[in-house]
Design a protein around this motif. Structure first.
Motif, PDB file in Angstrom:
ATOM      1  N   GLY A   1      14.296   0.539   1.860  1.00 51.57           N
ATOM      2  CA  GLY A   1      13.220   1.500   2.265  1.00 51.57           C
ATOM      3  C   GLY A   1      11.965   1.324   1.483  1.00 51.57           C
ATOM      4  O   GLY A   1      10.755   1.155   1.460  1.00 51.57           O
ATOM      5  N   ILE A   2      12.511   1.790   0.171  1.00 53.19           N
ATOM      6  CA  ILE A   2      11.476   2.052  -0.861  1.00 53.19           C
ATOM      7  C   ILE A   2      11.006   0.835  -1.366  1.00 53.19           C
ATOM      8  O   ILE A   2       9.776   0.751  -1.898  1.00 53.19           O
ATOM      9  N   GLN A   3      11.794   0.041  -1.437  1.00 54.46           N
ATOM     10  CA  GLN A   3      11.488  -1.512  -2.137  1.00 54.46           C
ATOM     11  C   GLN A   3      10.429  -1.997  -1.286  1.00 54.46           C
ATOM     12  O   GLN A   3       9.563  -2.820  -1.843  1.00 54.46           O
TER      13      GLN A   3
ATOM     14  N   HIS B   1       7.742  -0.659  -0.571  1.00 59.80           N
ATOM     15  CA  HIS B   1       6.551  -0.257  -1.021  1.00 59.80           C
ATOM     16  C   HIS B   1       6.366  -0.138  -2.381  1.00 59.80           C
ATOM     17  O   HIS B   1       5.256  -0.170  -3.021  1.00 59.80           O
ATOM     18  N   GLN B   2       7.431  -0.085  -3.231  1.00 61.58           N
ATOM     19  CA  GLN B   2       7.376  -0.293  -4.641  1.00 61.58           C
ATOM     20  C   GLN B   2       8.590  -1.281  -5.137  1.00 61.58           C
ATOM     21  O   GLN B   2       9.685  -0.911  -4.681  1.00 61.58           O
ATOM     22  N   TRP B   3       8.374  -1.835  -6.163  1.00 62.36           N
ATOM     23  CA  TRP B   3       9.366  -2.721  -6.695  1.00 62.36           C
ATOM     24  C   TRP B   3       9.239  -2.968  -8.420  1.00 62.36           C
ATOM     25  O   TRP B   3       7.860  -2.860  -8.577  1.00 62.36           O
ATOM     26  N   PRO B   4      10.170  -3.219  -9.083  1.00 64.65           N
ATOM     27  CA  PRO B   4       9.970  -3.471 -10.535  1.00 64.65           C
ATOM     28  C   PRO B   4       8.878  -4.602 -10.575  1.00 64.65           C
ATOM     29  O   PRO B   4       8.834  -5.649  -9.904  1.00 64.65           O
TER      30      PRO B   4
ATOM     31  N   ALA C   1      -1.169  -0.597  -6.685  1.00 60.92           N
ATOM     32  CA  ALA C   1      -1.397  -0.015  -7.904  1.00 60.92           C
ATOM     33  C   ALA C   1      -0.119  -0.757  -8.581  1.00 60.92           C
ATOM     34  O   ALA C   1       0.682  -1.146  -8.389  1.00 60.92           O
TER      35      ALA C   1
ATOM     36  N   TYR D   1       2.038   0.789 -11.814  1.00 59.81           N
ATOM     37  CA  TYR D   1       2.435   1.980 -12.703  1.00 59.81           C
ATOM     38  C   TYR D   1       3.338   1.512 -13.775  1.00 59.81           C
ATOM     39  O   TYR D   1       4.463   1.103 -13.602  1.00 59.81           O
TER      40      TYR D   1
ATOM     41  N   TYR E   1       1.552   5.273 -17.170  1.00 60.03           N
ATOM     42  CA  TYR E   1       0.033   5.114 -16.895  1.00 60.03           C
ATOM     43  C   TYR E   1      -0.016   4.386 -15.475  1.00 60.03           C
ATOM     44  O   TYR E   1       0.445   3.282 -15.455  1.00 60.03           O
ATOM     45  N   LEU E   2      -0.978   4.760 -14.695  1.00 59.97           N
ATOM     46  CA  LEU E   2      -1.163   4.094 -13.379  1.00 59.97           C
ATOM     47  C   LEU E   2      -2.619   3.337 -13.448  1.00 59.97           C
ATOM     48  O   LEU E   2      -3.328   4.292 -13.197  1.00 59.97           O
TER      49      LEU E   2
ATOM     50  N   GLU F   1      -4.960   1.519 -10.941  1.00 60.46           N
ATOM     51  CA  GLU F   1      -5.084   1.412  -9.658  1.00 60.46           C
ATOM     52  C   GLU F   1      -5.466  -0.023  -9.230  1.00 60.46           C
ATOM     53  O   GLU F   1      -5.810  -0.857  -9.938  1.00 60.46           O
TER      54      GLU F   1
ATOM     55  N   TRP G   1       6.030  -0.688 -12.162  1.00 57.16           N
ATOM     56  CA  TRP G   1       6.266  -0.775 -10.678  1.00 57.16           C
ATOM     57  C   TRP G   1       5.126  -1.365 -10.078  1.00 57.16           C
ATOM     58  O   TRP G   1       3.960  -0.456 -10.297  1.00 57.16           O
TER      59      TRP G   1
ATOM     60  N   ILE H   1       3.075  -0.921  -6.566  1.00 56.37           N
ATOM     61  CA  ILE H   1       3.352   0.044  -5.557  1.00 56.37           C
ATOM     62  C   ILE H   1       2.125  -0.313  -4.602  1.00 56.37           C
ATOM     63  O   ILE H   1       0.934  -0.339  -4.679  1.00 56.37           O
TER      64      ILE H   1
ATOM     65  N   GLN I   1      -0.109   0.063  -1.707  1.00 56.35           N
ATOM     66  CA  GLN I   1      -0.880   1.407  -1.086  1.00 56.35           C
ATOM     67  C   GLN I   1      -0.944   1.131   0.498  1.00 56.35           C
ATOM     68  O   GLN I   1      -1.265   0.197   1.122  1.00 56.35           O
TER      69      GLN I   1
ATOM     70  N   MET J   1      13.376   3.877 -10.338  1.00 53.76           N
ATOM     71  CA  MET J   1      13.789   3.585  -9.060  1.00 53.76           C
ATOM     72  C   MET J   1      15.119   4.453  -8.773  1.00 53.76           C
ATOM     73  O   MET J   1      16.013   4.596  -9.765  1.00 53.76           O
TER      74      MET J   1
ATOM     75  N   ARG K   1      10.601   7.357  -4.910  1.00 54.91           N
ATOM     76  CA  ARG K   1       9.208   6.907  -4.454  1.00 54.91           C
ATOM     77  C   ARG K   1       8.190   7.452  -5.389  1.00 54.91           C
ATOM     78  O   ARG K   1       7.980   8.671  -5.497  1.00 54.91           O
ATOM     79  N   ILE K   2       7.461   6.612  -5.913  1.00 53.76           N
ATOM     80  CA  ILE K   2       6.295   7.036  -6.616  1.00 53.76           C
ATOM     81  C   ILE K   2       4.950   7.580  -6.136  1.00 53.76           C
ATOM     82  O   ILE K   2       4.533   6.662  -5.008  1.00 53.76           O
TER      83      ILE K   2
ATOM     84  N   ALA L   1       0.964  10.446  -9.753  1.00 56.15           N
ATOM     85  CA  ALA L   1       0.907   9.550 -11.126  1.00 56.15           C
ATOM     86  C   ALA L   1      -0.535   9.599 -11.721  1.00 56.15           C
ATOM     87  O   ALA L   1      -0.459   9.513 -12.854  1.00 56.15           O
ATOM     88  N   LEU L   2      -1.616   9.738 -10.807  1.00 52.73           N
ATOM     89  CA  LEU L   2      -3.109   9.415 -11.351  1.00 52.73           C
ATOM     90  C   LEU L   2      -3.133  10.716 -11.875  1.00 52.73           C
ATOM     91  O   LEU L   2      -4.294  10.802 -12.655  1.00 52.73           O
TER      92      LEU L   2
ATOM     93  N   TRP M   1      -1.922  12.559 -14.451  1.00 55.33           N
ATOM     94  CA  TRP M   1      -1.802  12.453 -16.030  1.00 55.33           C
ATOM     95  C   TRP M   1      -2.027  11.294 -16.544  1.00 55.33           C
ATOM     96  O   TRP M   1      -1.759  10.123 -16.065  1.00 55.33           O
TER      97      TRP M   1
ATOM     98  N   PRO N   1      -2.178   9.538 -20.458  1.00 55.27           N
ATOM     99  CA  PRO N   1      -1.788   9.244 -21.756  1.00 55.27           C
ATOM    100  C   PRO N   1      -3.066   9.018 -22.661  1.00 55.27           C
ATOM    101  O   PRO N   1      -3.789   8.069 -22.032  1.00 55.27           O
TER     102      PRO N   1
END
Lengths: 164, 167
Positions: free
Chosen positions: A15-17, A19-22, A48, A50, A128-129, A131, A157, A159, A161, B9, B12-13, B18-19, B21, B23
């Protein structure tokens, strides 16, 4: 999470994957001798990115004929095109934040006797993310009289959105 | 603060979190003209920053057989938050990375045992902190060479986090 200790819930992870994956983003290039250049990678509309860690390698060449002098001639400033944010306040030598770091180069005229590539693998934390629709931007400076190549991988990762 | 950053993992991010903070890395190279040098990084943003990591690099001297000890002191002027570091506290550090030659092993460094209200842990030769500092206040550092050959320069990096949404 430790797979041999914690029970993995496949349905939750799947379920998480959704929406987000390595994911990894590679920026590579060659900075011409005594030049300052921009390199970037676009974070697509898909979602995005991350970042968690960085690794990378670079050449340490100079002279005519070209030799591997082992000196880090490359410096860089990392940024995010969204809001034109700088993440480094100045140009930082690549050797200070990349491992494996220096690598042997086929462009060296003394390749056979050059030191082996540095083997330490030590991902450097960079949380750092970026976007979606932004760019990871590297401004590189080369102080050498020889063009130098580099490769930097951002490990993180992707993500997905809302609305994508 | 950073414990709240979701990084692994299968968590859930949270994009919004995450936005929050961002660096920000300080870097400075300075010539080591004497055996005792002091400098500072100043917070250029009108929001609070957190010092997260501090690293010192120096180049090889004496054909890589550098055996000197380097002493580092970190201080913060922000006494309002009671995070002032006693300037008499110092610790030995290792160099790290690239063409840098390793020196003596770091000495044990336990700020909590000294009654100071923030944590520090050693990761390799990288020192981790969680020290807040305000706009236009400095993180001061002082480097002293205790013995050995004098390197030509030092490189210093301070890794910080800022609340990006308020910049």
């Amino acid at each position: 999470m430790y797979p041999l200790v914690d029970k993995i819930n496949v349905d939750v992870m799947l379920g998480i994957q959704k929406h987000q994956w390595p994911s990894k983003v590679l920026i590579e290039g060659t900075v011409q001798a005594s030049e300052q250049e921009f390199f970037s990678r676009h974070i697509s509309q898909m979602g995005a990115f991350y970042c968690g860690f960085m690794t990378g390698t670079f050449e340490t060449l100079s002279g005519d004929p070209i030799v591997d002098d082992g000196i880090d001639h490359l410096r860089c400033q990392l940024g995010d095109t969204t809001g034109n944010k700088k993440i480094f306040d100045d140009f930082i030598p690549l050797s200070h934040f990349l491992s494996p770091g220096r690598r042997k180069s086929a462009n060296s005229t003394t390749l056979a006797t050059d030191d082996s590539s540095h083997q330490l693998f030590y991902p450097i934390e960079l949380k750092y993310l970026w976007e979606k629709n932004s760019d990871i931007q590297l401004e590189m400076k080369n102080d050498s009289d020889t063009a130098l190549s580099f490769e930097i991988t951002f490990h993180g990762w992707r993500i997905r959105q809302k609305g994508v | 603060m950073l414990d709240k950053c979701p990084v692994t993992m299968p968590e859930r991010i949270n994009v919004e979190r995450a936005l929050k903070w961002q660096p920000y890395w300080f870097y400075k190279r300075f010539e080591f003209l004497s055996d005792d040098m002091g400098e500072a990084f100043y917070n250029p943003f009108r929001v609070q920053m957190f010092l997260y990591e501090f690293r010192v690099f120096y180049p090889q001297v004496d054909q890589g057989n550098y055996n000197g000890l380097v002493q580092l002191e970190l201080t913060n002027d922000n006494s309002d938050l009671n995070f002032q570091v006693d300037p008499t506290i110092s610790f030995h550090i290792c160099s790290w990375g690239g063409d840098i030659t390793a020196s003596a092993a770091p000495a044990p460094f336990d700020l909590k045992a000294l009654g100071i209200n923030f944590s520090a842990e050693k990761l390799g030769s990288i020192w981790k902190f969680n020290i807040p500092f305000e706009y236009n206040t400095p993180i001061r550092y002082k480097i002293s060479l205790l013995n050995g050959n004098r390197p030509a320069y030092f490189d210093v990096m301070a890794l910080t986090y800022i609340e990006s949404g308020r910049i």
